[in-house]
Design a protein around this motif. Sequence first.
Motif, short mmCIF file in Angstrom:
data_model
loop_
_atom_site.label_atom_id
_atom_site.label_comp_id
_atom_site.label_asym_id
_atom_site.label_seq_id
_atom_site.Cartn_x
_atom_site.Cartn_y
_atom_site.Cartn_z
N ARG A 11 59.32 31.44 60.28
CA ARG A 11 58.52 32.57 59.48
C ARG A 11 58.75 32.46 57.90
O ARG A 11 58.02 32.58 57.21
N GLU A 19 61.91 41.77 56.29
CA GLU A 19 61.73 40.22 56.71
C GLU A 19 62.54 39.65 55.50
O GLU A 19 63.51 38.69 55.78
N SER A 69 56.18 32.13 55.44
CA SER A 69 56.00 33.43 54.42
C SER A 69 56.03 32.69 52.95
O SER A 69 55.47 33.14 52.15
N VAL A 94 55.10 39.77 52.33
CA VAL A 94 56.25 39.92 53.16
C VAL A 94 57.02 41.32 52.88
O VAL A 94 57.05 41.90 52.00
#
Length: 340
Positions: free
Chosen positions: A17, A221, A21, A217
């Motif tokens: 991720r 995160e 991202s 984001v």
Amino acid sequence: MTTTPLDQLDDAAIADRLHSSATEITREIRKRIVGQDHVVEQTLIALFAGGNCLLVGVPGLAKTLLISTLARALDLKFARIQFTPDLMPSDVTGTDVIMDDPNTGQRRLTFMPGPVFANILLADEVNRTPPKTQSALLEAMQEKRVTVQGRTYDLEPPFFVFATQNPIELEGTYPLPEAQLDRFMLEVMLDYLPEDDEVEVVRATTAAPPEPLRAVVTRDEILAFQRVVRRVPVADAVTRYAVRLVRATRPTDALAPDFIGQWVQYGGSVRAAQSLVLGGKARALLQGRAHVAFEDIQALARPVLRHRVLLNFQAQSERVTTDQLIDRVVAQVPLPKSSL
């Protein structure tokens, strides 16, 4: 389309991720910034590693625009301080003010937080203010807290300082203290764009309004990305190589080449080796790898060391630059025999 909660993901999934991202953040940045690929990459490395970043370049190279664009791509609290010669430390940290208590009618001191109480702080033209005010950032950058009138206030994580600076040769600037410089994980240099990129900038900024930015984001995160960066494995040989590079910049170290004793007054600190390894971890994940390579350390040698190596008068008189010296150190320090 649903997204799996972070607490249900393992490290490998969070690393994936992070990689995706970073692509989305870069896409948002590209709506405002043309070129400067290495600058964007190094800024993201500082972001995911949880380090502070100093951007250096002459006016008009989009330093402020880059950081403000990055902040808009993150769902984080953002604050900007325009540093000026008359800025006071309390303008950064906040101060106690006398206020009336509506319940008792009595007056009491109440702390009014300054702009440092944000997740991303843009210290714009940080070298335009005297050292006394520059030092107001020291505790925040290292300890993630500030002390005002004897009371300590914690800063909400994540907390980053992205500072911009004009070259110290320009009129009306103050060199940053070495102690503060050492607290920046990276010093990123911006230079003029190639002609084609500059044409694209002029075309884009003189046409229709740019495409709106969006946050891609979240705070949770970012914190998860920072945790997984620190868990990236690093071979002992890579760690030793990072340490040897830093030690080779110190004139008193046995590993230092002869030209270090000739040109360097002070070499890199332990923080430099820490930044090389931590930055190498973030760079590896940005490139979709689960381990740190020697190339990651070498790629970060300049931004990690250029503000931590202090040249002496002889180097300045011979027009030796810090980047040239770092390149020579990288070329002369051999890779450990136990390679990846």
